[in-house]
Structure formats: C-alpha cells, structure tokens
Scaffold this motif. Structure first.
Motif, PDB file in Angstrom:
ATOM      1  N   MET A 289       0.398  -1.764  -0.330  1.00 32.72           N
ATOM      2  CA  MET A 289      -0.249   0.143  -0.050  1.00 32.72           C
ATOM      3  C   MET A 289       0.919   0.983  -0.408  1.00 32.72           C
ATOM      4  SD  MET A 289      -3.129   1.052   2.364  1.00 32.72           S
ATOM      5  CE  MET A 289      -3.994   0.433   1.817  1.00 32.72           C
ATOM      6  N   LEU A 290       2.398   1.225   1.059  1.00 33.18           N
ATOM      7  CA  LEU A 290       2.461   2.187   0.994  1.00 33.18           C
ATOM      8  C   LEU A 290       3.290   2.420  -0.001  1.00 33.18           C
ATOM      9  CD1 LEU A 290       4.516   4.911   1.870  1.00 33.18           C
ATOM     10  CD2 LEU A 290       5.437   3.301   3.299  1.00 33.18           C
ATOM     11  N   ARG A 291       4.299   1.021  -0.676  1.00 35.71           N
ATOM     12  CA  ARG A 291       4.614   1.611  -2.291  1.00 35.71           C
ATOM     13  C   ARG A 291       4.074   1.927  -3.166  1.00 35.71           C
ATOM     14  NH1 ARG A 291       7.558  -3.021  -5.830  1.00 35.71           N
ATOM     15  NH2 ARG A 291       7.534  -4.680  -3.493  1.00 35.71           N
ATOM     16  N   GLU A 292       2.876   1.620  -3.499  1.00 37.34           N
ATOM     17  CA  GLU A 292       1.460   2.056  -4.941  1.00 37.34           C
ATOM     18  C   GLU A 292       1.428   3.651  -4.161  1.00 37.34           C
ATOM     19  OE1 GLU A 292       1.232  -0.708  -2.073  1.00 37.34           O
ATOM     20  OE2 GLU A 292       0.809  -2.181  -3.912  1.00 37.34           O
ATOM     21  N   TRP A 293       1.398   4.125  -3.189  1.00 34.59           N
ATOM     22  CA  TRP A 293       1.298   5.241  -2.660  1.00 34.59           C
ATOM     23  C   TRP A 293       2.216   6.453  -3.264  1.00 34.59           C
ATOM     24  CZ3 TRP A 293       3.384   9.304   0.019  1.00 34.59           C
ATOM     25  CH2 TRP A 293       2.553  10.926   0.268  1.00 34.59           C
ATOM     26  N   LEU A 294       3.378   6.111  -3.044  1.00 38.16           N
ATOM     27  CA  LEU A 294       4.621   6.554  -3.858  1.00 38.16           C
ATOM     28  C   LEU A 294       4.688   7.077  -4.475  1.00 38.16           C
ATOM     29  CD1 LEU A 294       7.363   5.057  -0.676  1.00 38.16           C
ATOM     30  CD2 LEU A 294       6.112   7.844  -0.449  1.00 38.16           C
TER      31      LEU A 294
ATOM     32  N   ARG B 267      -1.880  11.743   3.896  1.00 41.28           N
ATOM     33  CA  ARG B 267      -3.604  12.673   4.334  1.00 41.28           C
ATOM     34  C   ARG B 267      -4.384  11.484   4.489  1.00 41.28           C
ATOM     35  NH1 ARG B 267       0.105  14.026   0.054  1.00 41.28           N
ATOM     36  NH2 ARG B 267      -1.789  13.288  -0.644  1.00 41.28           N
ATOM     37  N   GLY B 268      -3.712  10.182   5.244  1.00 36.72           N
ATOM     38  CA  GLY B 268      -4.870   8.902   5.118  1.00 36.72           C
ATOM     39  C   GLY B 268      -5.038   7.986   4.140  1.00 36.72           C
ATOM     40  N   ASP B 269      -4.641   7.879   3.450  1.00 38.43           N
ATOM     41  CA  ASP B 269      -3.895   7.156   2.409  1.00 38.43           C
ATOM     42  C   ASP B 269      -3.899   5.748   2.559  1.00 38.43           C
ATOM     43  OD1 ASP B 269      -5.153   8.660   0.152  1.00 38.43           O
ATOM     44  OD2 ASP B 269      -3.679   9.142  -0.483  1.00 38.43           O
ATOM     45  N   VAL B 270      -2.381   6.279   3.397  1.00 33.13           N
ATOM     46  CA  VAL B 270      -2.034   4.718   3.960  1.00 33.13           C
ATOM     47  C   VAL B 270      -2.401   4.882   5.477  1.00 33.13           C
ATOM     48  CG1 VAL B 270      -0.328   3.257   4.270  1.00 33.13           C
ATOM     49  CG2 VAL B 270      -0.040   5.066   2.447  1.00 33.13           C
ATOM     50  N   PRO B 271      -3.707   4.227   5.887  1.00 32.73           N
ATOM     51  CA  PRO B 271      -3.363   4.834   7.532  1.00 32.73           C
ATOM     52  C   PRO B 271      -3.244   3.320   8.554  1.00 32.73           C
ATOM     53  CG  PRO B 271      -5.517   3.210   6.083  1.00 32.73           C
ATOM     54  CD  PRO B 271      -4.643   3.905   4.936  1.00 32.73           C
ATOM     55  N   ALA B 272      -2.848   3.816   9.222  1.00 30.56           N
ATOM     56  CA  ALA B 272      -2.562   3.408  10.383  1.00 30.56           C
ATOM     57  C   ALA B 272      -2.816   2.084  10.698  1.00 30.56           C
ATOM     58  CB  ALA B 272      -1.810   3.696  12.194  1.00 30.56           C
ATOM     59  N   ARG B 273      -4.164   1.592  10.437  1.00 37.44           N
ATOM     60  CA  ARG B 273      -5.288   0.454  11.228  1.00 37.44           C
ATOM     61  C   ARG B 273      -3.938  -0.795   9.980  1.00 37.44           C
ATOM     62  NH1 ARG B 273     -10.554  -0.378  11.020  1.00 37.44           N
ATOM     63  NH2 ARG B 273     -10.529  -2.658  11.409  1.00 37.44           N
TER      64      ARG B 273
ATOM     65  N   ALA C  30       3.066   4.562  12.298  1.00 33.37           N
ATOM     66  CA  ALA C  30       2.241   4.150  11.277  1.00 33.37           C
ATOM     67  C   ALA C  30       1.636   5.359  11.483  1.00 33.37           C
ATOM     68  CB  ALA C  30       1.087   3.333  11.824  1.00 33.37           C
ATOM     69  N   PHE C  31       1.208   6.406  12.608  1.00 34.77           N
ATOM     70  CA  PHE C  31       0.369   7.882  12.466  1.00 34.77           C
ATOM     71  C   PHE C  31       0.938   8.523  11.834  1.00 34.77           C
ATOM     72  CE2 PHE C  31      -2.132   5.363  16.410  1.00 34.77           C
ATOM     73  CZ  PHE C  31      -3.597   5.580  15.734  1.00 34.77           C
ATOM     74  N   GLN C  32       2.168   8.479  11.906  1.00 33.72           N
ATOM     75  CA  GLN C  32       2.932   9.684  11.190  1.00 33.72           C
ATOM     76  C   GLN C  32       3.499   9.106   9.840  1.00 33.72           C
ATOM     77  OE1 GLN C  32       6.721   8.791  13.240  1.00 33.72           O
ATOM     78  NE2 GLN C  32       6.874  10.835  14.269  1.00 33.72           N
ATOM     79  N   ILE C  33       3.513   7.924   9.374  1.00 32.78           N
ATOM     80  CA  ILE C  33       2.953   7.594   7.774  1.00 32.78           C
ATOM     81  C   ILE C  33       1.345   7.527   7.376  1.00 32.78           C
ATOM     82  CG2 ILE C  33       2.659   5.534   6.564  1.00 32.78           C
ATOM     83  CD1 ILE C  33       4.454   4.172   7.582  1.00 32.78           C
TER      84      ILE C  33
END
Length: 68
Positions: free
Chosen positions: A1-6, A51-57, A43-46
């Motif tokens: 998910m993070l990779r896709e966002w980046l 901007r919430g696209d990669v939520p902590a949960r 996780a919350f910093q990410i």
C-alpha cells in the motif's frame, strides 16, 4: 500500500523518509511489505504524511491477518 502511494504521488523514498524522520532503508522495507510492522507512532506518522491514504490500521490489520 505504501509503495503504491509513493508511486502514485511521485514521492521518492528519500523524500518520504525525510518527511517522517526515518532511514531510507527502513522505509524501503516497509514499502516492500516484507512482513514488517512499524511502531504505532510511526504508523500514525505515515498516515499523516500520506493524508490518510495509508491508514495506521493497515499495518495492524495486516499483521493480524485481517483485510485492510
């Protein structure tokens, strides 16, 4: 998910790691989904940095075997 966002946002690992104050190598590991779960604080910093696209949960649902 993070990779896709980046990729979608055109943000480099170097830039993102600076934004969240973490080593580029660690961010790369998280982006590759190599069974790493960041601390709750990170996780919350990410979540904030994306901007919430990669939520902590996401990280914790994944580590518990639940769909994010």
């Amino acid at each position: 998910m993070l990779r896709e966002w980046l990729q979608r946002e055109g943000v480099t690992l170097t830039d993102f790691s600076r934004r969240i104050g973490r080593a580029k190598g660690y961010v790369c590991t998280l982006a590759k989904d190599q069974n790493r779960t960041p601390s709750l604080e990170l996780a919350f910093q990410i979540e904030e940095a994306t901007r919430g696209d990669v939520p902590a949960r996401y990280w914790y649902d994944r580590s518990l075997g639940r769909a994010a």
